[in-house]
Scaffold this active site. Structure first.
Site, PDB file in Angstrom:
ATOM      1  N   TYR A  24     -15.042  17.004 -17.044  1.00 37.01           N
ATOM      2  CA  TYR A  24     -15.501  15.615 -17.050  1.00 37.01           C
ATOM      3  C   TYR A  24     -16.608  15.433 -16.002  1.00 37.01           C
ATOM      4  CZ  TYR A  24     -15.271  10.598 -16.211  1.00 37.01           C
ATOM      5  OH  TYR A  24     -15.589   9.285 -16.015  1.00 37.01           O
TER       6      TYR A  24
ATOM      7  N   ARG B 210       0.846  -1.207   0.000  1.00 38.45           N
ATOM      8  CA  ARG B 210       0.000   0.000   0.000  1.00 38.45           C
ATOM      9  C   ARG B 210       0.875   1.248   0.000  1.00 38.45           C
ATOM     10  NH1 ARG B 210      -1.623   2.008   4.536  1.00 38.45           N
ATOM     11  NH2 ARG B 210      -2.302   0.089   5.538  1.00 38.45           N
TER      12      ARG B 210
ATOM     13  N   ASP C  47      -5.924  18.823 -15.366  1.00 39.58           N
ATOM     14  CA  ASP C  47      -6.247  17.461 -15.798  1.00 39.58           C
ATOM     15  C   ASP C  47      -5.758  17.329 -17.245  1.00 39.58           C
ATOM     16  OD1 ASP C  47      -7.474  15.164 -16.815  1.00 39.58           O
ATOM     17  OD2 ASP C  47      -9.293  15.423 -15.631  1.00 39.58           O
TER      18      ASP C  47
ATOM     19  N   LYS D 296      -7.155   6.199 -19.810  1.00 44.55           N
ATOM     20  CA  LYS D 296      -7.357   6.652 -21.180  1.00 44.55           C
ATOM     21  C   LYS D 296      -6.070   6.441 -21.987  1.00 44.55           C
ATOM     22  CE  LYS D 296     -11.243   7.679 -19.263  1.00 44.55           C
ATOM     23  NZ  LYS D 296     -11.563   8.972 -18.653  1.00 44.55           N
TER      24      LYS D 296
HETATM   25  C1  LIG Z   1     -12.082   9.449 -17.402  1.00 45.46           C
HETATM   26  C2  LIG Z   1     -11.668  10.773 -16.933  1.00 45.46           C
HETATM   27  C3  LIG Z   1     -11.465  11.014 -15.567  1.00 45.46           C
HETATM   28  C4  LIG Z   1     -11.743   9.975 -14.495  1.00 45.46           C
HETATM   29  O1  LIG Z   1     -10.876   8.913 -14.563  1.00 45.46           O
HETATM   30  P1  LIG Z   1     -11.235   7.390 -14.119  1.00 45.46           P
HETATM   31  O2  LIG Z   1     -10.001   6.663 -14.465  1.00 45.46           O
HETATM   32  O3  LIG Z   1     -12.440   6.992 -14.913  1.00 45.46           O
HETATM   33  O4  LIG Z   1     -11.523   7.430 -12.669  1.00 45.46           O
HETATM   34  C5  LIG Z   1     -11.032  12.279 -15.190  1.00 45.46           C
HETATM   35  N1  LIG Z   1     -10.801  13.237 -16.105  1.00 45.46           N
HETATM   36  C6  LIG Z   1     -11.002  13.042 -17.424  1.00 45.46           C
HETATM   37  C7  LIG Z   1     -10.734  14.150 -18.388  1.00 45.46           C
HETATM   38  C8  LIG Z   1     -11.436  11.804 -17.883  1.00 45.46           C
HETATM   39  O5  LIG Z   1     -11.641  11.622 -19.196  1.00 45.46           O
END
Ligand SMILES: *Cc1c(COP(=O)(O)O)cnc(C)c1O
Length: 378
Positions: free
Chosen positions: A98, A46, A170, A195
């Site tokens: 998002y 962890r 982000d 992604k």
């Molecule tokens: C998918 C996404 C998230 C969240 O990520 P998860 O891996 O689904 O928890 C946050 N920001 C953006 C821009 C995303 O496309």
């Protein structure tokens, strides 16, 4: 060292016990102490795990950052960052973001007393005017999901510095291959590695990258205390994915261009969103802060729900699914899927309408993708 080399090399030195060329999956919860009373680099998974550490080092170096922290999901990574905030403290965030981030902010953080202002982040006067004595953080997502607006990271980082605020970006859509927010003045980068970074639609994961040691220590404390960490196998898969990030992003972008050019002026297309086009309202900022325009194209089909349904039903190569950034091409119906948690009024204001379709281009042959869209539209 250049980007494509770092993706293959950093954090991935041949392992010392058996000289395996590839970082092993250290599928273990704990590590045997070599000597009583002597701390060692890994003690309990962890807190840290060698496979996860390799991924953290690699992605941090791709972002030109000092420290990386890997989480079990993108929203867990985001939560680690906003956990620095205390009740009464205030965050400025764009209305365009998002849906899952919006839900985290409004349904988890707001009930705990953290305040949010959701604003149009392209209006810097409005942004600066919403700063209050309790404001601690500006949160940005650029390009935005699903309308691909571009916010000026450098200009907003100047406002953040002037008022002593943390700027979080982000960077999921652009990836460090096309955009490096830390070099543009951001303090924190977050990723959904689910992604493009992993890129194969087989892992949920997230990442935080920072340069400041104090920030790193805080988020590291959060990471081990809350424990929403990436498991060794997920970290290994993501590290395997990241090795080809440069190759994949080039192909994603080439396919996005082919699709955007095909959709441009198509009689069934009402409106097209792609930051690569000169008539995109933020094209000049994209050109300035990004080295490519990414792999996502959104468009409004002429008509409404029925036309969308018909179009999705005819597609053969594209699949209808949540998520983006994988090797396979996907379509998404943002108003009900990624942005299902958004208030209807806000969706209306932003233009997330019932005829909006988001395309995440995969790495298939562009001719096949265009042909599939062509037959589905006609
Ligand atoms: C998918 C996404 C998230 C969240 O990520 P998860 O891996 O689904 O928890 C946050 N920001 C953006 C821009 C995303 O496309």
């Amino acid at each position: 060292m250049k980007f494509a080399t770092k993706a293959v090399v950093v954090g991935q030195e041949p392992e010392s016990a058996h000289h395996s060329a590839i970082t092993p999956i250290y599928q273990t919860s704990t590590f045997v102490r070599e000597e009583f009373g002597t701390p060692q680099s890994h003690e309990y998974s962890r807190v840290s795990n060698p496979t996860r550490s390799a991924l953290e080092k690699c992605v941090a170096s791709l972002e030109e950052g000092k420290y990386g922290l890997s989480f079990a999901s993108g929203v867990a990574a985001e939560h680690a960052v906003v956990s620095m905030l205390r009740p009464g403290e205030h965050v400025i965030a764009p209305e365009d973001m998002y849906g899952g981030t919006f839900r985290l902010f409004t349904q988890v953080l707001e009930p705990m007393g953290v305040k949010f202002s959701f604003i149009d982040a392209s209006n810097h006067d409005e942004l600066e005017a919403s700063i209050t004595p309790t404001t601690k953080m500006i949160w940005l997502e650029t390009p935005t999901n699903p309308l691909l607006k571009i916010f000026d990271i450098k200009a907003i980082s100047k406002i953040a510095k002037k008022h002593n605020l943390l700027l979080v970006v982000d960077n999921t859509f652009a990836t460090p291959y096309f955009q490096k927010p830390l070099l543009l003045g951001a303090d924190v980068v977050v990723h959904s590695t689910t992604k493009y970074i992993n890129g194969h639609s087989d892992v949920i994961g997230g990442m935080v990258i920072v340069n400041d040691e104090k920030l790193y220590n805080f988020i590291g404390m959060y990471q081990k205390s809350v424990g929403a960490v990436a498991g060794p196998f997920d970290a290994w898969l993501t590290l395997r994915g990241v090795k080809t990030l440069a190759l994949r992003m080039r192909q994603h972008e080439a396919n996005a261009w082919a699709i955007a050019n095909f959709l441009k002026g198509h009689p069934k297309v009402e409106e097209l969103f792609f930051p690569g086009f000169e008539d995109h309202p933020n094209h000049h900022i994209a050109k300035e802060q990004m080295t490519g325009f990414g792999g996502v194209v959104s468009f409004k089909i002429k008509g409404g729900y029925a036309e969308v349904k018909d179009f999705f039903g005819r597609l053969k190569i594209f699949h209808l699914a949540d998520s983006l950034g994988g090797v396979e091409s996907l379509v998404n119906y943002s108003t009900e899927m990624t942005h299902g948690s958004f208030p209807i009024e806000l969706k209306k204001k932003l233009g997330i309408s019932e005829n909006l379709i988001r395309i995440s281009t995969g790495i298939e042959d562009a001719e096949d993708l265009v042909a599939d869209l062509k037959q589905a539209l006609e």
